[in-house]
Write a protein that holds these residues in place. Structure first.
Motif, PDB file in Angstrom:
ATOM      1  N   LEU A  44       6.890 -41.993 -23.595  1.00  0.00           N
ATOM      2  CA  LEU A  44       6.221 -42.326 -22.334  1.00  0.00           C
ATOM      3  C   LEU A  44       5.400 -41.134 -21.831  1.00  0.00           C
ATOM      4  CD1 LEU A  44       8.995 -44.349 -20.450  1.00  0.00           C
ATOM      5  CD2 LEU A  44       6.908 -45.242 -21.519  1.00  0.00           C
ATOM      6  N   ASP A  45       5.947 -39.940 -21.988  1.00  0.00           N
ATOM      7  CA  ASP A  45       5.196 -38.738 -21.606  1.00  0.00           C
ATOM      8  C   ASP A  45       3.952 -38.582 -22.478  1.00  0.00           C
ATOM      9  OD1 ASP A  45       7.012 -38.148 -19.633  1.00  0.00           O
ATOM     10  OD2 ASP A  45       8.095 -36.639 -20.795  1.00  0.00           O
ATOM     11  N   GLN A  46       4.100 -38.870 -23.754  1.00  0.00           N
ATOM     12  CA  GLN A  46       2.962 -38.779 -24.665  1.00  0.00           C
ATOM     13  C   GLN A  46       1.880 -39.790 -24.286  1.00  0.00           C
ATOM     14  OE1 GLN A  46       4.913 -39.431 -28.412  1.00  0.00           O
ATOM     15  NE2 GLN A  46       5.388 -37.247 -28.734  1.00  0.00           N
ATOM     16  N   ILE A  47       2.310 -40.969 -23.896  1.00  0.00           N
ATOM     17  CA  ILE A  47       1.349 -41.999 -23.485  1.00  0.00           C
ATOM     18  C   ILE A  47       0.628 -41.568 -22.215  1.00  0.00           C
ATOM     19  CG2 ILE A  47       1.148 -44.356 -22.594  1.00  0.00           C
ATOM     20  CD1 ILE A  47       3.419 -45.131 -24.519  1.00  0.00           C
ATOM     21  N   THR A  48       1.379 -41.015 -21.266  1.00  0.00           N
ATOM     22  CA  THR A  48       0.769 -40.533 -20.024  1.00  0.00           C
ATOM     23  C   THR A  48      -0.256 -39.436 -20.327  1.00  0.00           C
ATOM     24  OG1 THR A  48       2.749 -41.044 -18.728  1.00  0.00           O
ATOM     25  CG2 THR A  48       1.227 -39.427 -17.807  1.00  0.00           C
ATOM     26  N   ALA A 178      -8.665 -48.687 -24.231  1.00  0.00           N
ATOM     27  CA  ALA A 178      -7.666 -47.690 -24.630  1.00  0.00           C
ATOM     28  C   ALA A 178      -6.527 -47.624 -23.618  1.00  0.00           C
ATOM     29  CB  ALA A 178      -8.317 -46.319 -24.777  1.00  0.00           C
ATOM     30  N   ILE A 179      -6.874 -47.639 -22.343  1.00  0.00           N
ATOM     31  CA  ILE A 179      -5.854 -47.599 -21.290  1.00  0.00           C
ATOM     32  C   ILE A 179      -4.991 -48.851 -21.342  1.00  0.00           C
ATOM     33  CG2 ILE A 179      -5.493 -47.682 -18.795  1.00  0.00           C
ATOM     34  CD1 ILE A 179      -7.872 -45.834 -18.478  1.00  0.00           C
ATOM     35  N   THR A 180      -5.623 -50.002 -21.556  1.00  0.00           N
ATOM     36  CA  THR A 180      -4.872 -51.258 -21.644  1.00  0.00           C
ATOM     37  C   THR A 180      -3.878 -51.215 -22.797  1.00  0.00           C
ATOM     38  OG1 THR A 180      -6.723 -52.509 -20.699  1.00  0.00           O
ATOM     39  CG2 THR A 180      -5.074 -53.750 -21.950  1.00  0.00           C
ATOM     40  N   ASP A 183      -1.075 -48.781 -21.856  1.00  0.00           N
ATOM     41  CA  ASP A 183      -0.208 -49.380 -20.833  1.00  0.00           C
ATOM     42  C   ASP A 183       0.715 -50.422 -21.441  1.00  0.00           C
ATOM     43  OD1 ASP A 183      -1.157 -47.855 -18.758  1.00  0.00           O
ATOM     44  OD2 ASP A 183      -2.612 -49.333 -18.060  1.00  0.00           O
ATOM     45  N   ALA A 184       0.165 -51.205 -22.373  1.00  0.00           N
ATOM     46  CA  ALA A 184       0.985 -52.221 -23.034  1.00  0.00           C
ATOM     47  C   ALA A 184       2.098 -51.566 -23.851  1.00  0.00           C
ATOM     48  CB  ALA A 184       0.107 -53.097 -23.935  1.00  0.00           C
ATOM     49  N   GLU A 185       1.746 -50.471 -24.537  1.00  0.00           N
ATOM     50  CA  GLU A 185       2.772 -49.751 -25.306  1.00  0.00           C
ATOM     51  C   GLU A 185       3.818 -49.148 -24.378  1.00  0.00           C
ATOM     52  OE1 GLU A 185       3.322 -46.094 -28.520  1.00  0.00           O
ATOM     53  OE2 GLU A 185       1.328 -46.577 -27.758  1.00  0.00           O
ATOM     54  N   ALA A 186       3.373 -48.568 -23.262  1.00  0.00           N
ATOM     55  CA  ALA A 186       4.312 -47.981 -22.307  1.00  0.00           C
ATOM     56  C   ALA A 186       5.279 -49.031 -21.770  1.00  0.00           C
ATOM     57  CB  ALA A 186       3.548 -47.327 -21.154  1.00  0.00           C
ATOM     58  N   GLU A 187       4.750 -50.207 -21.512  1.00  0.00           N
ATOM     59  CA  GLU A 187       5.617 -51.284 -21.010  1.00  0.00           C
ATOM     60  C   GLU A 187       6.635 -51.687 -22.061  1.00  0.00           C
ATOM     61  OE1 GLU A 187       5.240 -55.799 -19.082  1.00  0.00           O
ATOM     62  OE2 GLU A 187       3.438 -54.660 -19.636  1.00  0.00           O
TER      63      GLU A 187
END
Length: 269
Positions: A44-48, A178-180, A183-187
């Motif tokens: 999650l930190d990596q995604i952020t 890319a953000i979408t 965000d989907a991966e984070a979810e």
């Protein structure tokens, strides 16, 4: 209780002395869940971080700045073109006035109206008017050339704006996509976090979160082959002996980085 705090006192010294050790106790199965939790939080930190450092972001900001500067340049070019166009209109009017006067004089001269002196004056004025007309037409030609140049410049800048606006739109679309995706991966990654947290227990989670906040996001790591998975340093014999002799339910921490170390069959103890 599966999780409890036990303060061991040594040599009869009061709490707070250097020889006192407060050990958090948690069932090994709860400690192992910290590894799953850490894996989730790390991703999650990596995604952020990935969202904050998307390559489209600086490119988009630069393109927007360039587009803004181009808009200003277009306004200035249009203003200059408009000024020259008004100058051209006036120049054309000046030429036409001279032509009209010359035409009238020529008509009077052709009709032979007036005395010989008057006709001679008309002929002299026609010569002057012709010279004046030539001068004004040269000025008009120069203004016309400037007008054409500025008009072409406006067209060139507007073409650049169309191209740059399309680039901005493309970068915005790529960035949004890319953000979408992130965000989907984070979810998806974080969907099971709450269940893991519930299985760890409040006290151990509180320690975990406190360490995460002060250690760059990593609070728990596997003790593997005598190395702390957090700071990657190999533990000395004294630390290894301490951990080897600690109860299985004692939460042990690295003396170097203070992260929670999770003991497994590959810890090398």
């Amino acid at each position: 209780m599966d999780v409890r705090r036990r303060c061991e006192r040594r040599a009869g010294r009061p709490c707070g002395s250097l020889n006192r050790r407060c050990a958090l106790k948690a069932d090994p199965s709860r400690q192992w869940r910290l590894l799953d939790l850490q894996a989730i939080d790390t991703r999650l930190d990596q995604i952020t971080h990935a969202k904050a450092t998307l390559p489209q972001t600086p490119a988009l900001e630069a393109a927007r700045r360039e587009l803004g500067a181009l808009e200003t340049e277009i306004v200035n070019a249009r203003t200059a073109a408009g000024d020259v166009q008004r100058e051209l209109t006036k120049s054309d009017q000046d030429v036409q006035l001279v032509r009209d006067r010359a035409a009238r004089n020529q008509a009077r001269l052709d009709a032979g109206q007036g005395s010989a002196k008057d006709l001679q004056a008309l002929q002299h004025e026609l010569t002057s008017l012709a010279r004046r007309q030539a001068e004004l037409e040269d000025v008009e030609l120069e203004v016309m050339e400037r007008s054409e140049s500025l008009t072409a410049r406006v067209a060139e800048l507007e073409a650049q704006r169309v191209e740059l606006a399309a680039r901005v739109e493309t970068l915005e679309s790529e960035r949004t996509a890319a953000i979408t995706t992130l965000d989907a991966e984070a979810e998806q990654v974080g969907s099971g976090r709450a269940d893991i947290v519930a299985g760890v227990g409040d006290e151990l989670i509180a320690l975990y979160e406190k360490i995460r906040a002060s250690s760059g996001g990593m609070a728990a790591a596997e003790l593997r082959h005598r190395r702390c998975g957090g700071c990657r340093l190999e533990l000395g014999n004294v630390d290894l002996a301490r951990i080897r002799n600690a109860p299985e339910d004692e939460v042990v921490r690295c003396e170097e980085c203070r992260r929670i170390m999770i003991r497994t069959g590959e810890s090398g103890l």
